[in-house]
Design a protein around this motif. Structure first.
Motif, mmCIF file in Angstrom:
data_model
loop_
_atom_site.group_PDB
_atom_site.id
_atom_site.type_symbol
_atom_site.label_atom_id
_atom_site.label_comp_id
_atom_site.label_asym_id
_atom_site.label_seq_id
_atom_site.Cartn_x
_atom_site.Cartn_y
_atom_site.Cartn_z
ATOM 1 N N LEU A 64 11.879 -7.000 -6.416
ATOM 2 C CA LEU A 64 12.483 -8.317 -6.575
ATOM 3 C C LEU A 64 11.436 -9.409 -6.776
ATOM 4 O O LEU A 64 11.610 -10.298 -7.616
ATOM 5 N N TYR A 65 10.351 -9.333 -5.996
ATOM 6 C CA TYR A 65 9.452 -10.484 -5.920
ATOM 7 C C TYR A 65 8.007 -10.199 -6.301
ATOM 8 O O TYR A 65 7.166 -11.088 -6.197
ATOM 9 N N MET A 66 7.703 -8.985 -6.745
ATOM 10 C CA MET A 66 6.339 -8.668 -7.152
ATOM 11 C C MET A 66 6.288 -8.300 -8.634
ATOM 12 O O MET A 66 7.253 -7.744 -9.176
ATOM 13 N N ARG A 67 5.172 -8.629 -9.266
ATOM 14 C CA ARG A 67 4.929 -8.166 -10.633
ATOM 15 C C ARG A 67 4.383 -6.743 -10.527
ATOM 16 O O ARG A 67 3.185 -6.522 -10.341
ATOM 17 N N VAL A 68 5.284 -5.777 -10.629
ATOM 18 C CA VAL A 68 4.917 -4.395 -10.333
ATOM 19 C C VAL A 68 3.853 -3.854 -11.288
ATOM 20 O O VAL A 68 3.102 -2.943 -10.931
ATOM 21 N N ASP A 69 3.764 -4.434 -12.485
ATOM 22 C CA ASP A 69 2.742 -3.975 -13.410
ATOM 23 C C ASP A 69 1.344 -4.407 -12.977
ATOM 24 O O ASP A 69 0.345 -3.904 -13.498
ATOM 25 N N HIS A 70 1.262 -5.334 -12.012
ATOM 26 C CA HIS A 70 -0.029 -5.776 -11.480
ATOM 27 C C HIS A 70 -0.417 -5.008 -10.219
ATOM 28 O O HIS A 70 -1.498 -5.236 -9.670
ATOM 29 N N LEU A 71 0.456 -4.130 -9.745
ATOM 30 C CA LEU A 71 0.186 -3.358 -8.537
ATOM 31 C C LEU A 71 -0.385 -1.991 -8.891
ATOM 32 O O LEU A 71 -0.214 -1.525 -10.005
ATOM 33 N N PRO A 72 -1.115 -1.332 -7.964
ATOM 34 C CA PRO A 72 -1.336 -1.744 -6.576
ATOM 35 C C PRO A 72 -2.335 -2.898 -6.471
ATOM 36 O O PRO A 72 -3.188 -3.066 -7.338
ATOM 37 N N GLN A 73 -2.208 -3.667 -5.403
ATOM 38 C CA GLN A 73 -3.126 -4.789 -5.203
ATOM 39 C C GLN A 73 -4.524 -4.246 -4.878
ATOM 40 O O GLN A 73 -4.685 -3.097 -4.463
ATOM 41 N N ILE A 74 -5.522 -5.101 -5.059
ATOM 42 C CA ILE A 74 -6.907 -4.628 -4.952
ATOM 43 C C ILE A 74 -7.616 -5.110 -3.685
ATOM 44 O O ILE A 74 -8.845 -5.026 -3.586
ATOM 45 N N TRP A 75 -6.858 -5.656 -2.717
ATOM 46 C CA TRP A 75 -7.499 -6.047 -1.467
ATOM 47 C C TRP A 75 -8.059 -4.822 -0.749
ATOM 48 O O TRP A 75 -7.547 -3.703 -0.883
ATOM 49 N N CYS A 76 -9.105 -5.042 0.035
ATOM 50 C CA CYS A 76 -9.751 -3.943 0.755
ATOM 51 C C CYS A 76 -8.777 -3.299 1.751
ATOM 52 O O CYS A 76 -7.879 -3.965 2.268
ATOM 53 N N PRO A 77 -8.959 -2.017 2.052
ATOM 54 C CA PRO A 77 -8.141 -1.393 3.101
ATOM 55 C C PRO A 77 -8.272 -2.160 4.417
ATOM 56 O O PRO A 77 -9.366 -2.500 4.838
ATOM 57 N N GLY A 78 -7.132 -2.454 5.031
ATOM 58 C CA GLY A 78 -7.132 -3.166 6.298
ATOM 59 C C GLY A 78 -7.112 -4.669 6.188
ATOM 60 O O GLY A 78 -6.952 -5.365 7.198
ATOM 61 N N CYS A 79 -7.242 -5.215 4.987
ATOM 62 C CA CYS A 79 -7.214 -6.667 4.793
ATOM 63 C C CYS A 79 -5.854 -7.220 5.216
ATOM 64 O O CYS A 79 -4.808 -6.623 4.948
ATOM 65 N N GLY A 80 -5.871 -8.384 5.849
ATOM 66 C CA GLY A 80 -4.620 -8.980 6.286
ATOM 67 C C GLY A 80 -3.883 -9.752 5.219
ATOM 68 O O GLY A 80 -2.737 -10.184 5.436
ATOM 69 N N ASN A 81 -4.491 -9.934 4.042
ATOM 70 C CA ASN A 81 -3.861 -10.778 3.029
ATOM 71 C C ASN A 81 -2.545 -10.215 2.523
ATOM 72 O O ASN A 81 -1.629 -10.965 2.190
ATOM 73 N N GLY A 82 -2.452 -8.897 2.444
ATOM 74 C CA GLY A 82 -1.193 -8.295 2.006
ATOM 75 C C GLY A 82 -0.067 -8.572 2.986
ATOM 76 O O GLY A 82 1.095 -8.737 2.580
ATOM 77 N N VAL A 83 -0.398 -8.629 4.275
ATOM 78 C CA VAL A 83 0.607 -8.944 5.290
ATOM 79 C C VAL A 83 1.122 -10.370 5.090
ATOM 80 O O VAL A 83 2.325 -10.632 5.167
ATOM 81 N N ILE A 84 0.186 -11.304 4.817
ATOM 82 C CA ILE A 84 0.605 -12.700 4.626
ATOM 83 C C ILE A 84 1.456 -12.833 3.365
ATOM 84 O O ILE A 84 2.469 -13.536 3.362
ATOM 85 N N MET A 85 1.058 -12.148 2.289
ATOM 86 C CA MET A 85 1.866 -12.183 1.069
ATOM 87 C C MET A 85 3.265 -11.634 1.351
ATOM 88 O O MET A 85 4.268 -12.181 0.874
ATOM 89 N N HIS A 86 3.338 -10.561 2.125
ATOM 90 C CA HIS A 86 4.634 -10.004 2.533
ATOM 91 C C HIS A 86 5.441 -11.040 3.302
ATOM 92 O O HIS A 86 6.641 -11.222 3.058
ATOM 93 N N ASP A 87 4.793 -11.741 4.240
ATOM 94 C CA ASP A 87 5.501 -12.743 5.047
ATOM 95 C C ASP A 87 6.064 -13.860 4.172
ATOM 96 O O ASP A 87 7.196 -14.321 4.390
ATOM 97 N N VAL A 88 5.291 -14.291 3.174
ATOM 98 C CA VAL A 88 5.778 -15.329 2.258
ATOM 99 C C VAL A 88 6.977 -14.816 1.464
ATOM 100 O O VAL A 88 7.983 -15.519 1.298
ATOM 101 N N ALA A 89 6.892 -13.568 0.976
ATOM 102 C CA ALA A 89 7.986 -12.988 0.190
ATOM 103 C C ALA A 89 9.262 -12.859 1.029
ATOM 104 O O ALA A 89 10.363 -13.180 0.559
#
Length: 282
Positions: A8-33
């Motif tokens: 619904l809310y991600m550009r799937v063609d841009h995934l997987p994201q490239i943040w390092c393993p364990g990075c908290g940024n994906g959690v924050i992006m999830h929280d915003v979504a």
């Protein structure tokens, strides 16, 4: 993130994201979504997806604007709030959300931060705060704790760190809060309140960077850094009732400042109306 939210809310063609393993940024992006999804489907708020604009600058956090499938713009370093200001002025009806990092918004972008807060411009700023410049090699940032190490502070940082939430509140933000990546549900609720707030809102979200900050400062892996947040980040209601001794080493999360100031674009519209009426009388 649940697969339905991804599609619904991600550009799937841009995934997987490239943040390092364990990075908290994906959690924050999830929280915003999740926050946006709940607001869009809430009959009381009835947020229109087409009225949402996501703006980012440069840094690890700022990649989120490219992953999230909304009206979005990836801008230059430190200038996300400046671009967001132009968007809000051009169309005050829009919900403009800035996804930025601690360095992006409080160093090169610090001037834009304090003046958007001072004006009480109707923007929502979500600061991904991992205490370090992660994307460019682990330099210390304005939020790196005093004494902690970084590639540009191998013997320890001598600067005193900014408290971004209190900085924004002191500059005049009518809504300033803190969240973190461990207490995800609480952070989602804070983000929802920030988005629906009329005026400048900032949520300083404590992220984790095990790759640079954690490793250099012997904070352990991502699990250990998350456990530290669980044990040491205390909700405001409980924090205020703790003794000074119990507060030692702890930090407060939750809403820190809430005021009902006039929103800037609404006040500016009054000036335009007044000027238009005065011109007609001539």
């Amino acid at each position: 993130m649940p697969s339905d939210l991804v599609h619904l809310y991600m550009r799937v063609d841009h995934l997987p994201q490239i943040w390092c393993p364990g990075c908290g940024n994906g959690v924050i992006m999830h929280d915003v979504a999740v926050a946006l999804d709940e607001l869009i489907h809430d009959p009381e708020t009835n947020l229109n997806r087409d009225d949402i604009v996501i703006v980012s600058g440069i840094g690890c956090s700022s990649r989120a604007a490219g992953y999230m499938d909304f009206n979005s713009i990836h801008t230059t370093h430190g200038r996300a709030i400046a671009f967001a200001t132009g968007i809000k002025f051009a169309n005050p009806r829009l919900h403009v959300i800035v996804l930025t990092g601690d360095g992006d918004c409080s160093a090169i972008g610090g001037n834009h931060l304090i003046h958007a807060a001072r004006r009480n411009l109707g923007l929502t700023v979500i600061a991904f705060n991992n205490d370090i410049y992660g994307m460019t090699g682990g330099q210390y940032s304005p939020t790196t704790p005093n004494g902690d190490k970084a590639t540009t502070a191998p013997y320890g940082n001598v600067d005193r760190p900014f408290d971004i939430a209190h900085l924004a509140a002191g500059a005049g933000a009518s809504f300033a809060a803190r969240g973190d990546v461990y207490h995800a549900r609480e952070t989602i609720d804070i983000i929802k309140q920030a988005i629906m707030h009329k005026g400048f809102s900032l949520v300083d979200v404590y992220s984790i960077c095990p790759t640079y900050y954690g490793r250099k400062n012997k904070k352990g892996d991502a699990v250990e850094m998350m456990k530290w947040q669980k044990d040491n980040l205390i909700p405001t209601a409980r924090y205020y009732n703790m003794s000074e001794e119990d507060k030692a080493g702890k930090k407060m999360v939750g809403i820190l400042s809430f005021n009902d100031y006039p929103e800037y674009t609404e006040e500016y519209a009054k000036v335009i109306k007044h000027a238009t009426e005065a011109r007609k009388k001539k």
